[in-house]
Every structure is written in structure tokens, then in C-alpha cells.
Enzyme design. Structure first.
Site, mmCIF file in Angstrom:
data_model
loop_
_atom_site.group_PDB
_atom_site.id
_atom_site.type_symbol
_atom_site.label_atom_id
_atom_site.label_comp_id
_atom_site.label_asym_id
_atom_site.label_seq_id
_atom_site.Cartn_x
_atom_site.Cartn_y
_atom_site.Cartn_z
ATOM 1 N N ASP A 33 0.863 -1.189 0.000
ATOM 2 C CA ASP A 33 0.000 0.000 0.000
ATOM 3 C C ASP A 33 0.900 1.239 0.000
ATOM 4 O O ASP A 33 1.835 1.314 0.797
ATOM 5 C CB ASP A 33 -0.881 -0.019 1.263
ATOM 6 N N GLY A 38 -4.845 4.836 1.997
ATOM 7 C CA GLY A 38 -4.822 3.834 3.063
ATOM 8 C C GLY A 38 -4.069 4.377 4.275
ATOM 9 O O GLY A 38 -3.295 5.323 4.160
ATOM 10 N N ILE A 57 2.064 0.517 -6.563
ATOM 11 C CA ILE A 57 1.945 -0.501 -7.620
ATOM 12 C C ILE A 57 2.424 0.019 -8.980
ATOM 13 O O ILE A 57 2.605 -0.756 -9.906
ATOM 14 C CB ILE A 57 0.500 -1.065 -7.748
ATOM 15 N N TYR A 144 -13.036 6.552 -14.455
ATOM 16 C CA TYR A 144 -12.903 5.508 -13.428
ATOM 17 C C TYR A 144 -13.552 4.195 -13.888
ATOM 18 O O TYR A 144 -12.968 3.117 -13.773
ATOM 19 C CB TYR A 144 -13.544 5.979 -12.118
ATOM 20 N N LYS A 148 -11.513 0.669 -14.524
ATOM 21 C CA LYS A 148 -11.796 -0.580 -13.812
ATOM 22 C C LYS A 148 -12.205 -1.698 -14.787
ATOM 23 O O LYS A 148 -11.867 -2.857 -14.596
ATOM 24 C CB LYS A 148 -12.896 -0.328 -12.772
ATOM 25 N N VAL A 174 -19.493 -0.205 -1.789
ATOM 26 C CA VAL A 174 -19.157 -0.827 -0.517
ATOM 27 C C VAL A 174 -19.165 0.234 0.596
ATOM 28 O O VAL A 174 -18.701 1.349 0.388
ATOM 29 C CB VAL A 174 -17.772 -1.491 -0.607
HETATM 30 C C1 UD1 Z 1 -18.994 4.280 -7.957
HETATM 31 C C2 UD1 Z 1 -19.361 2.816 -8.179
HETATM 32 C C3 UD1 Z 1 -18.888 2.001 -6.989
HETATM 33 C C4 UD1 Z 1 -17.419 2.255 -6.739
HETATM 34 C C5 UD1 Z 1 -17.196 3.737 -6.507
HETATM 35 C C6 UD1 Z 1 -15.723 4.055 -6.296
HETATM 36 C C7 UD1 Z 1 -21.469 2.978 -9.438
HETATM 37 C C8 UD1 Z 1 -22.897 2.646 -9.458
HETATM 38 N N1 UD1 Z 1 -20.803 2.664 -8.305
HETATM 39 O O1 UD1 Z 1 -19.736 4.736 -6.855
HETATM 40 O O2 UD1 Z 1 -19.106 0.628 -7.232
HETATM 41 O O3 UD1 Z 1 -17.040 1.554 -5.624
HETATM 42 O O4 UD1 Z 1 -17.640 4.429 -7.642
HETATM 43 O O5 UD1 Z 1 -15.522 5.368 -5.964
HETATM 44 O O6 UD1 Z 1 -20.909 3.447 -10.395
HETATM 45 N N2 UD1 Z 1 -23.593 11.769 -3.630
HETATM 46 C C9 UD1 Z 1 -24.357 12.783 -3.058
HETATM 47 N N3 UD1 Z 1 -23.771 13.565 -2.108
HETATM 48 C C10 UD1 Z 1 -22.484 13.389 -1.690
HETATM 49 C C11 UD1 Z 1 -21.721 12.348 -2.284
HETATM 50 C C12 UD1 Z 1 -22.307 11.557 -3.256
HETATM 51 O O7 UD1 Z 1 -25.518 12.980 -3.407
HETATM 52 O O8 UD1 Z 1 -22.020 14.147 -0.819
HETATM 53 C C13 UD1 Z 1 -24.237 10.892 -4.644
HETATM 54 C C14 UD1 Z 1 -23.485 10.734 -5.949
HETATM 55 O O9 UD1 Z 1 -23.801 11.765 -6.850
HETATM 56 C C15 UD1 Z 1 -24.008 9.369 -6.384
HETATM 57 C C16 UD1 Z 1 -24.228 8.600 -5.084
HETATM 58 O O10 UD1 Z 1 -24.287 9.609 -4.069
HETATM 59 O O11 UD1 Z 1 -25.247 9.495 -7.053
HETATM 60 C C17 UD1 Z 1 -23.101 7.643 -4.747
HETATM 61 O O12 UD1 Z 1 -21.877 8.330 -4.892
HETATM 62 P P1 UD1 Z 1 -20.490 7.710 -4.411
HETATM 63 O O13 UD1 Z 1 -20.602 7.234 -3.015
HETATM 64 O O14 UD1 Z 1 -19.425 8.682 -4.745
HETATM 65 O O15 UD1 Z 1 -20.357 6.397 -5.274
HETATM 66 P P2 UD1 Z 1 -20.609 6.061 -6.847
HETATM 67 O O16 UD1 Z 1 -20.035 7.105 -7.709
HETATM 68 O O17 UD1 Z 1 -22.025 5.646 -7.003
#
Ligand code: UD1
Length: 314
Positions: A33, A38, A57, A144, A148, A174
Site C-alpha cells: 500500500d 490507506g 503498484i 474511473y 476498472k 461498498v
Molecule cells: C462508484 C461505483 C462504486 C465504486 C465507486 C468508487 C457505481 C454505481 N458505483 O460509486 O461501485 O465503488 O464508484 O468510488 O458506479 N452523492 C451525493 N452527495 C455526496 C456524495 C455523493 O448525493 O455528498 C451521490 C453521488 O452523486 C451518487 C451517489 O451519491 O449518485 C453515490 O456516490 P459515491 O458514493 O461517490 O459512489 P458512486 O459514484 O455511485
């Protein structure tokens, strides 16, 4: 290295995986790491059983000797976040694509046994149907997601061209203890929980009706171990959804958290986030069939445990 290796093992998911490995009988675990996101503190309770290498890495010369002969390499090291990959595409490209290539190359050259790769549900993008199954064509919407997905393709090609055993697990949003809420790129649930405990409204991007398959970190760690043990002839070179199978909108999730905490706080709303996927939900049938996936934590139970952890640490 004759013990399991976890790249990104000091991160929030990686450290949960290290604890699960040790709890299930691994005598020691090696962690690679660069400590960019981390933290050694994430490994505090198990530090005595962990060999921690602060290696990036992207640095093949330092990485390769550490993977030589490893029975299993869990490759979780990455620069996460959809919005970060849009605002800073170069570092995430280098870590997520070049770094993954380095891990796979070192595993072939060093005759490592099997690679379990942390892929992402973001690869699906906006598919028409839900839940999302591995047979659907990927439609990445952000750097991203593309990075991936490229890692998955590299895994499959390293299996077919070089005989390296690989299994790609698409992680679905997660969450759990140790997820760092302090950056604007942090996972939404970590931010929600911090705001809730501070009694401040969260900012929801868009209308809050987007949904996610939030998966508790211990269920993901467990599935990584199952993927390492599953018969190679069945699983090697394949991609599996590592989700819970459920789906909650952000609006309902915030309401649920408020109810658990016995408060009523109206969220604020901001503009939708570029690259955001609208809905996400895993079809878990293939992972159940081939890997024995059996998530143990309902969303509410995972939220309760995580909230308690933030309450005791923030
Ligand atoms: C994405 C991937 C997820 C991955 C992650 C890594 C998808 C469906 N999921 O997560 O598997 O592990 O990237 O970073 O593509 N949001 C708010 N307010 C906030 C923060 C976020 O409304 O303060 C919203 C975002 O706009 C989004 C949702 O919450 O709609 C989830 O956001 P986030 O937790 O950043 O994850 P994803 O981008 O969905």
C-alpha cells in the site's frame, strides 16, 4: 512471498479483507500500500500479523519481488471515485490501469497462484434493465469506470494468454467502518453518517432518486476469500457481481438514517454530478452459483454497525 498478498490492504476495504483472512486462519498477510488513501491505523488491531510494504503498484521494480510465488494476490489498490477520475484523469489512469497491468505482469513472471481483482459496478453505466447481470454489455460513463473495466479485460486476457488464474469481482458501493468521510470524493454513506452525527444536512447531488446497491464491507471481504477458493476451471478469467442485490435511493437512505438516529433533518440538493450512474443493483445469481456468495448483512444492519463505528470514532 508464500503468504496471501493484499494490494491496497491499508485501505477501508483492503483492511477488512486482511482482518477476514487472519480471522479465517491465515498465519500472516502481506500488504502492499502506498498509503496515499490507506492508513496504517486501519490495521491497528492486526498489525502484529501483517507485513506492510509501503510500495506503489506503479513501481514495477519494487512491486515484482513482493508478488513472487504468492499463492493469492488480492488486488484492491486503486485511486477510487468517479468525480476524481473526471477532474484528475491521469493519476487514476496510472494507478488503475498501469498499476493493474504491473500486478498482473508480476504475477505471471513470479508464478503467483491466483489474482482476485477488485472491479467496479460502475462498468455497467446506465443499462436499461435492472438488476445488472454480467452478461450485459458494459457502458462506462467515466474514466474511473473505464479504467476498472480495462482491468477486468486485462485479467481475462492474462488468463487466456498466460494461464494466470484471475477472478474479477465487481464491487457495488461498498460501505462500512473505516471508510474515510473527510474528502469530497468520499463514498456517500460515510459523508451521510458524518453529517448525521453532526446534525447537519447532507448535500444530495441531483434529485436523490438515484439508487445504489450498498454492500456491507464484511460481505465483500468474505466473497473475496470465496473467489480465492472456488475451482479454477469454473471461475478463472470470469467476472462476478459482488453486490448485495438490493437497491435504495439516496432520499430513502437519508430518511432511514434519520429514523435510526431519531432526528428529522431535510437534505439540501445540488446539481447532478457528471458521470453519475442513475441506478445500480446487482444480479447476484452467478456469484451465488459459482462462488457461494451469501451476503450476511441487510442494509439496515450494515448501517447500524457503521453508524456505531462513526459514533465511537468521530
Ligand atoms: C462508484 C461505483 C462504486 C465504486 C465507486 C468508487 C457505481 C454505481 N458505483 O460509486 O461501485 O465503488 O464508484 O468510488 O458506479 N452523492 C451525493 N452527495 C455526496 C456524495 C455523493 O448525493 O455528498 C451521490 C453521488 O452523486 C451518487 C451517489 O451519491 O449518485 C453515490 O456516490 P459515491 O458514493 O461517490 O459512489 P458512486 O459514484 O455511485
Amino acid at each position: 512471498m508464500n503468504i496471501a498478498v493484499v494490494t491496497g490492504g491499508a485501505g477501508f476495504i483492503g483492511s477488512a479483507l486482511v482482518r477476514t483472512l487472519l480471522a479465517q486462519g491465515a498465519p500472516r498477510v502481506a500488504v502492499i500500500d502506498n498509503l496515499s488513501s490507506g492508513k496504517e491505523a486501519n490495521l491497528a488491531e492486526v498489525r502484529g500479523s501483517v507485513d506492510l510494504y509501503a510500495v506503489d503498484i506503479r513501481d514495477y521494480a519494487r512491486l515484482a519481488p513482493l508478488l513472487k510465488g504468492a499463492p493469492v494476490v488480492y488486488h484492491l489498490a486503486a485511486i477510487p471515485s468517479v468525480p476524481r477520475s473526471i477532474s484528475e484523469p491521469a493519476p487514476s489512469h496510472e494507478a488503475n490501469i498501469d498499476g493493474t497491468f504491473n500486478v498482473l505482469r508480476a504475477c505471471v513472471e513470479g508464478r503467483a497462484g491466483r489474482v482476485i481483482y477488485a472491479a467496479s459496478s460502475s462498468a455497467y453505466g446506465d443499462t436499461e434493465a435492472l438488476p445488472k447481470s454480467e452478461t450485459m454489455a458494459p457502458r462506462p460513463k467515466s474514466p474511473y469506470a473505464l479504467q476498472k473495466l480495462t482491468g477486468e479485460y486485462y485479467c481475462a486476457v492474462f488468463t487466456s494468454c498466460y494461464g494466470l488464474e484471475t477472478v474479477s469481482l465487481r464491487f457495488f458501493n461498498v460501505f462500512g467502518p473505516r471508510q474515510d468521510p473527510s474528502s469530497p470524493y468520499s463514498g456517500v454513506l460515510s459523508i451521510f453518517m458524518k453529517r448525521l452525527l453532526e446534525r447537519r444536512p447532507p448535500v444530495i447531488f441531483g434529485d436523490g432518486e438515484q439508487s445504489r446497491d450498498f454492500t456491507y464491507v464484511e460481505d465483500v471481504a468474505e466473497l473475496c476469500l470465496k473467489a480465492a477458493r472456488a475451482p479454477g476451471a469454473t471461475v478463472s478469467g470470469h467476472v462476478y457481481n459482488a453486490g448485495n442485490g438490493c437497491r435504495y435511493t439516496l432520499n430513502e437512505t437519508w430518511r432511514l438514517l434519520c429514523r435510526m438516529e431519531g432526528v428529522e433533518i431535510q437534505p439540501e440538493y445540488g446539481p447532478p454530478r457528471p458521470g453519475d450512474v442513475r441506478h445500480s443493483q446487482a444480479d447476484t445469481a452467478a456469484a451465488v452459483r459459482d462462488l457461494g456468495h451469501a451476503p450476511r448483512f441487510s442494509f439496515e444492519e450494515g448501517l447500524r454497525r457503521t453508524l456505531e463505528w462513526y459514533r465511537s470514532t468521530l
